[in-house]
Design an enzyme around this catalytic site. Structure first.
Site, PDB file in Angstrom:
ATOM      1  N   CYS A 122       0.867  -1.170   0.000  1.00 45.33           N
ATOM      2  CA  CYS A 122       0.000   0.000   0.000  1.00 45.33           C
ATOM      3  C   CYS A 122       0.906   1.223   0.000  1.00 45.33           C
ATOM      4  CB  CYS A 122      -0.868  -0.015   1.265  1.00 45.33           C
ATOM      5  SG  CYS A 122      -1.904   1.430   1.471  1.00 45.33           S
ATOM      6  N   CYS A 161      -0.809   3.807  -6.468  1.00 43.29           N
ATOM      7  CA  CYS A 161      -1.693   3.185  -5.474  1.00 43.29           C
ATOM      8  C   CYS A 161      -1.947   1.766  -5.955  1.00 43.29           C
ATOM      9  CB  CYS A 161      -2.999   3.962  -5.372  1.00 43.29           C
ATOM     10  SG  CYS A 161      -4.300   3.089  -4.446  1.00 43.29           S
TER      11      CYS A 161
END
Ligand code: DGL
Length: 279
Positions: free
Chosen positions: A69, A200
């Site tokens: 992440c 992302c």
């Protein structure tokens, strides 16, 4: 065992690249979807979640943890390394011995890297786009890599508004997805970007829509393959590679991965099945 954590299912796009290189390893994947999205949450909040989840993963057998992440890497990787990755610190050793039930005295953390450098090296228009969350774009890791870009390359950035929510809802295509993608991608395209960095881990799930919207001549860079290669290097240094991992027969199979979610787990399971069926 390799632990992989994300705010939701996005980190599966990283797991997929890792299992290509290490198909024979055991995995535990943690989706913190009860608290997703992380994008606009405070650094302290994300650090606290990552601490809780990391200790859980260590207790379940993780010997190394991939923070799949970008937002959590930005907010928490330095803190996590300080707490768990330094065997020369007695406090760190005690903490990890406790969390792992005496199995290990330190645990290494692998984070996401914003792929600004390869994008800057590959651009022909001299303009690169970065799509990421608010947290990642504000983070020092990203700001440093952006600061290292040569003066003749312009970096334009945009938040992928609503992208994480779409992926978490399992919506990867269709008119609503196309409209949402178009809104965030258009400013980067209009600025003249020929390479767009996916900052992302949820965004690769929308890649086919992004490619359709962008048309030919625009390339997207996902840092996940480089992160997977870095993980292998660190596992070799740590003596964690067992040798069975590269058996080609294993590459055809679904990996041995346990999926855990802090919230509802149907999207996680569906996307996991999807990526390993599609290959
Ligand atoms: N996959 C996370 C990332 O790479 C999504 C962030 C979020 O939960 O907003 O940043």
């Amino acid at each position: 065992m390799i632990g992989v954590v994300d705010s939701g299912s996005g980190g599966l796009s990283v797991l997929k690249e890792i299992t290509r290189l290490l198909p024979g390893e055991k995995y535990i994947y943690y989706s913190d979807n009860a608290y997703c999205p992380y994008g606009e949450k405070s650094q302290d909040f994300i650090m606290e979640r990552m601490r809780t989840v990391s200790e859980y993963l260590m207790g379940e057998g993780a010997d190394i943890i991939v923070v799949a992440c970008n937002t959590a890497t930005s907010a928490a990787i330095a803190g996590l390394r300080g707490l768990y990755a330094d065997p020369s610190s007695e406090e760190c050793r005690e903490r990890v011995l406790k969390a792992t039930g005496g199995r290990r005295d330190h645990v290494k953390f692998i984070g996401m890297e914003p792929a600004v450098k390869p994008a800057a090296l590959g651009t022909k228009t001299g303009i690169i786009g970065v799509l990421a969350t608010v947290g990642t774009l504000k983070g020092s890791k990203y700001l440093t890599s952006k600061g290292n870009v040569e003066d003749n390359v312009t970096v334009v950035e945009h938040v992928g508004r609503g992208f994480v929510e779409l992926v978490e809802a399992g919506r990867l295509d269709g008119p609503e997805v196309e409209t949402t993608v178009e809104k965030s991608l258009r400013p980067l395209l209009d600025a003249g970007s020929d390479i767009i960095v996916l900052g992302c881990t949820h965004y690769p799930f929308l890649l086919s829509v992004m490619e359709r919207v962008a048309g030919p001549g625009v390339r997207f860079i996902d840092p996940a393959p480089a992160v997977a290669r870095h993980l292998v290097d660190v596992m070799v240094q740590e003596g964690l590679i067992s040798g069975a991992e590269t058996d080609p027969a294993l590459q055809q199979k679904k990996p041995d991965a346990r999926l855990v979610a802090s919230g509802e787990d149907s999207t996680l399971k569906n996307l996991f099945n999807m990526i390993y069926v599609r290959g």
